[in-house]
Design an enzyme around this catalytic site. Structure first.
Site, PDB file in Angstrom:
ATOM      1  N   ASN A  90       0.800  -1.226   0.000  1.00  9.39           N
ATOM      2  CA  ASN A  90       0.000   0.000   0.000  1.00  9.39           C
ATOM      3  C   ASN A  90       0.834   1.278   0.000  1.00  9.39           C
ATOM      4  O   ASN A  90       0.356   2.322  -0.456  1.00  9.39           O
ATOM      5  CB  ASN A  90      -0.925  -0.022   1.233  1.00  9.39           C
ATOM      6  CG  ASN A  90      -1.565   1.317   1.476  1.00  9.39           C
ATOM      7  OD1 ASN A  90      -2.501   1.704   0.776  1.00  9.39           O
ATOM      8  ND2 ASN A  90      -1.061   2.066   2.453  1.00  9.39           N
ATOM      9  N   TYR A 154       3.382   9.367 -11.321  1.00  7.78           N
ATOM     10  CA  TYR A 154       2.415   8.788 -10.381  1.00  7.78           C
ATOM     11  C   TYR A 154       1.417   7.878 -11.117  1.00  7.78           C
ATOM     12  O   TYR A 154       1.350   6.683 -10.821  1.00  7.78           O
ATOM     13  CB  TYR A 154       1.711   9.871  -9.549  1.00  7.78           C
ATOM     14  CG  TYR A 154       0.735   9.274  -8.561  1.00  7.78           C
ATOM     15  CD1 TYR A 154       1.188   8.461  -7.519  1.00  7.78           C
ATOM     16  CD2 TYR A 154      -0.639   9.460  -8.680  1.00  7.78           C
ATOM     17  CE1 TYR A 154       0.295   7.871  -6.630  1.00  7.78           C
ATOM     18  CE2 TYR A 154      -1.530   8.879  -7.792  1.00  7.78           C
ATOM     19  CZ  TYR A 154      -1.054   8.088  -6.761  1.00  7.78           C
ATOM     20  OH  TYR A 154      -1.936   7.495  -5.888  1.00  7.78           O
ATOM     21  N   LYS A 158       1.132   3.596 -11.194  1.00 13.10           N
ATOM     22  CA  LYS A 158      -0.068   2.819 -10.866  1.00 13.10           C
ATOM     23  C   LYS A 158      -0.497   1.934 -12.052  1.00 13.10           C
ATOM     24  O   LYS A 158      -1.073   0.866 -11.847  1.00 13.10           O
ATOM     25  CB  LYS A 158      -1.199   3.744 -10.414  1.00 13.10           C
ATOM     26  CG  LYS A 158      -0.880   4.498  -9.104  1.00 13.10           C
ATOM     27  CD  LYS A 158      -0.591   3.548  -7.933  1.00 13.10           C
ATOM     28  CE  LYS A 158      -0.407   4.276  -6.611  1.00 13.10           C
ATOM     29  NZ  LYS A 158      -0.146   3.373  -5.483  1.00 13.10           N
TER      30      LYS A 158
HETATM   31  P1  NAD Z   1      -0.428   8.703   3.035  1.00 12.46           P
HETATM   32  O1  NAD Z   1       0.579   9.680   2.539  1.00 12.46           O
HETATM   33  O2  NAD Z   1      -1.452   9.147   4.029  1.00 12.46           O
HETATM   34  O3  NAD Z   1       0.312   7.398   3.613  1.00 12.46           O
HETATM   35  C1  NAD Z   1       1.407   6.869   2.944  1.00 12.46           C
HETATM   36  C2  NAD Z   1       1.970   5.713   3.715  1.00 12.46           C
HETATM   37  O4  NAD Z   1       3.140   5.263   3.008  1.00 12.46           O
HETATM   38  C3  NAD Z   1       2.413   6.067   5.123  1.00 12.46           C
HETATM   39  O5  NAD Z   1       2.101   4.992   6.002  1.00 12.46           O
HETATM   40  C4  NAD Z   1       3.935   6.205   5.016  1.00 12.46           C
HETATM   41  O6  NAD Z   1       4.631   5.778   6.179  1.00 12.46           O
HETATM   42  C5  NAD Z   1       4.251   5.239   3.887  1.00 12.46           C
HETATM   43  N1  NAD Z   1       5.460   5.693   3.194  1.00 12.46           N
HETATM   44  C6  NAD Z   1       5.661   6.899   2.604  1.00 12.46           C
HETATM   45  N2  NAD Z   1       6.916   6.947   2.128  1.00 12.46           N
HETATM   46  C7  NAD Z   1       7.501   5.760   2.444  1.00 12.46           C
HETATM   47  C8  NAD Z   1       8.785   5.202   2.216  1.00 12.46           C
HETATM   48  N3  NAD Z   1       9.739   5.851   1.560  1.00 12.46           N
HETATM   49  N4  NAD Z   1       9.035   3.936   2.664  1.00 12.46           N
HETATM   50  C9  NAD Z   1       8.091   3.249   3.314  1.00 12.46           C
HETATM   51  N5  NAD Z   1       6.853   3.717   3.548  1.00 12.46           N
HETATM   52  C10 NAD Z   1       6.567   4.957   3.120  1.00 12.46           C
HETATM   53  O7  NAD Z   1      -1.099   8.117   1.723  1.00 12.46           O
HETATM   54  P2  NAD Z   1      -2.558   7.519   1.424  1.00 12.46           P
HETATM   55  O8  NAD Z   1      -3.349   8.597   0.780  1.00 12.46           O
HETATM   56  O9  NAD Z   1      -3.110   6.744   2.555  1.00 12.46           O
HETATM   57  O10 NAD Z   1      -2.133   6.530   0.238  1.00 12.46           O
HETATM   58  C11 NAD Z   1      -1.912   5.145   0.419  1.00 12.46           C
HETATM   59  C12 NAD Z   1      -1.943   4.490  -0.949  1.00 12.46           C
HETATM   60  O11 NAD Z   1      -3.190   4.807  -1.576  1.00 12.46           O
HETATM   61  C13 NAD Z   1      -0.849   4.990  -1.889  1.00 12.46           C
HETATM   62  O12 NAD Z   1      -0.356   3.900  -2.634  1.00 12.46           O
HETATM   63  C14 NAD Z   1      -1.592   5.970  -2.781  1.00 12.46           C
HETATM   64  O13 NAD Z   1      -0.968   6.086  -4.039  1.00 12.46           O
HETATM   65  C15 NAD Z   1      -2.959   5.319  -2.869  1.00 12.46           C
HETATM   66  N6  NAD Z   1      -4.073   6.198  -3.233  1.00 12.46           N
HETATM   67  C16 NAD Z   1      -4.471   7.222  -2.418  1.00 12.46           C
HETATM   68  C17 NAD Z   1      -5.579   8.000  -2.803  1.00 12.46           C
HETATM   69  C18 NAD Z   1      -6.076   9.137  -1.935  1.00 12.46           C
HETATM   70  O14 NAD Z   1      -6.986   9.872  -2.383  1.00 12.46           O
HETATM   71  N7  NAD Z   1      -5.591   9.334  -0.746  1.00 12.46           N
HETATM   72  C19 NAD Z   1      -6.241   7.748  -3.998  1.00 12.46           C
HETATM   73  C20 NAD Z   1      -5.802   6.691  -4.803  1.00 12.46           C
HETATM   74  C21 NAD Z   1      -4.721   5.919  -4.403  1.00 12.46           C
END
Ligand code: NAD
Length: 246
Positions: A90, A154, A158
């Site tokens: 994730n 990005y 994906k």
């Molecule tokens: P977030 O930024 O809130 O959390 C990101 C997580 O990744 C955190 O737990 C952080 O510790 C970890 N992380 C960041 N950099 C890291 C690194 N270098 N090494 C290890 N861990 C690392 O993000 P989110 O919005 O919860 O996103 C989580 C996933 O969902 C991602 O893959 C993102 O692309 C995807 N996503 C998010 C959304 C959205 O609207 N928030 C939409 C589509 C997809």
């Protein structure tokens, strides 16, 4: 739904990953959450233990692109919990930089975390999942369907996640290992919560269900795909986006 199962969730300290960890624990799993540094990992574990002191949750912060570090951690998870049944890839980082301004450093940062970490963690978990006929789940995004107007790596990353999901579902099916992805739409994590009202309103108008998704909406999809209810589902990228991509 996950009683007796052991899950590893990368990027489990906040946002969508934290909601997945919570949902899995509520449903009886033992969980190892991975984050990027000790403080955030410890904070997340303290919050979960505060919710329910009997939750079996541990945390680590390996560099997800380094095979040896990931190998060491996955071994520790099996030693602590007895098996590994579910890997959730994730952790991810987004990007909005225009192509002309894109640096090699940003290219590497996005592709390392969003692509290479999925490759490395999936590779290292295989011997464990062969024993348990387990599951790999990846967090994709709605931008893997139609791209986005800036930050090209990005959406590209994906698209790669979807490609790995579909290819590995074929490669690993003979071992009884399932591989699926969830493609969230706009989800109310910290990043979206901090956007001004005038940006949120027009965004909501593009979503047929008329609202932004919650991290729990996404965690529910992960729970289903991780559970035995999804035993005949593999190679799927499940959109959970209020029909934003329809
Ligand atoms: P977030 O930024 O809130 O959390 C990101 C997580 O990744 C955190 O737990 C952080 O510790 C970890 N992380 C960041 N950099 C890291 C690194 N270098 N090494 C290890 N861990 C690392 O993000 P989110 O919005 O919860 O996103 C989580 C996933 O969902 C991602 O893959 C993102 O692309 C995807 N996503 C998010 C959304 C959205 O609207 N928030 C939409 C589509 C997809």
């Amino acid at each position: 739904m996950l009683k007796g199962k052991v899950a590893i969730v990368t990027g489990g300290t906040r946002g969508i990953g934290f909601a997945i960890v919570q949902k899995f624990l509520e449903n009886g799993a033992k969980v190892a959450l991975l984050g990027s540094k000790s403080e955030t990992v410890e904070k997340a574990i303290a919050e979960l233990k505060g919710q329910n002191s009997s939750y079996e949750v541990i945390g680590f912060y390996p560099n997800l692109t380094k095979e040896e570090e990931v190998k060491d951690i996955f071994k520790k998870v099996e030693e602590s919990f007895g098996s590994i049944d579910i890997l959730v890839n994730n952790a991810g980082v987004s990007s909005r930089t225009k192509l002309e301004d894109y640096t090699e450093e940003e290219y590497d940062k996005v592709s390392d975390l969003n692509i290479k970490s999925v490759f490395v963690c999936s590779k290292i978990v295989i011997p464990y999942l062969k024993k348990t006929k387990g599951v790999i789940l990846n967090t994709s995004s709605m931008v893997s369907i139609y791209g986005q107007p800036s930050g090209v790596m990005y959406p590209a990353s994906k698209f790669a996640v979807n490609g790995m999901t579909k290819s590995l579902s074929r490669e690993l099916a003979p071992f009884g290992i399932r591989v699926n992805a969830v493609a969230p739409g706009v989800i109310e994590t910290d990043m979206v919560k901090n956007l001004p009202e005038e940006m949120i309103k027009p965004l909501i108008q593009t979503i047929p269900l008329g609202r932004i998704g919650s991290p729990e909406d996404i965690a529910n999809a992960f729970l289903f795909l991780a559970s035995d209810m999804a035993n005949y589902i593999t190679g799927v990228v499940l959109s959970v986006d209020g029909a934003a991509t329809n």
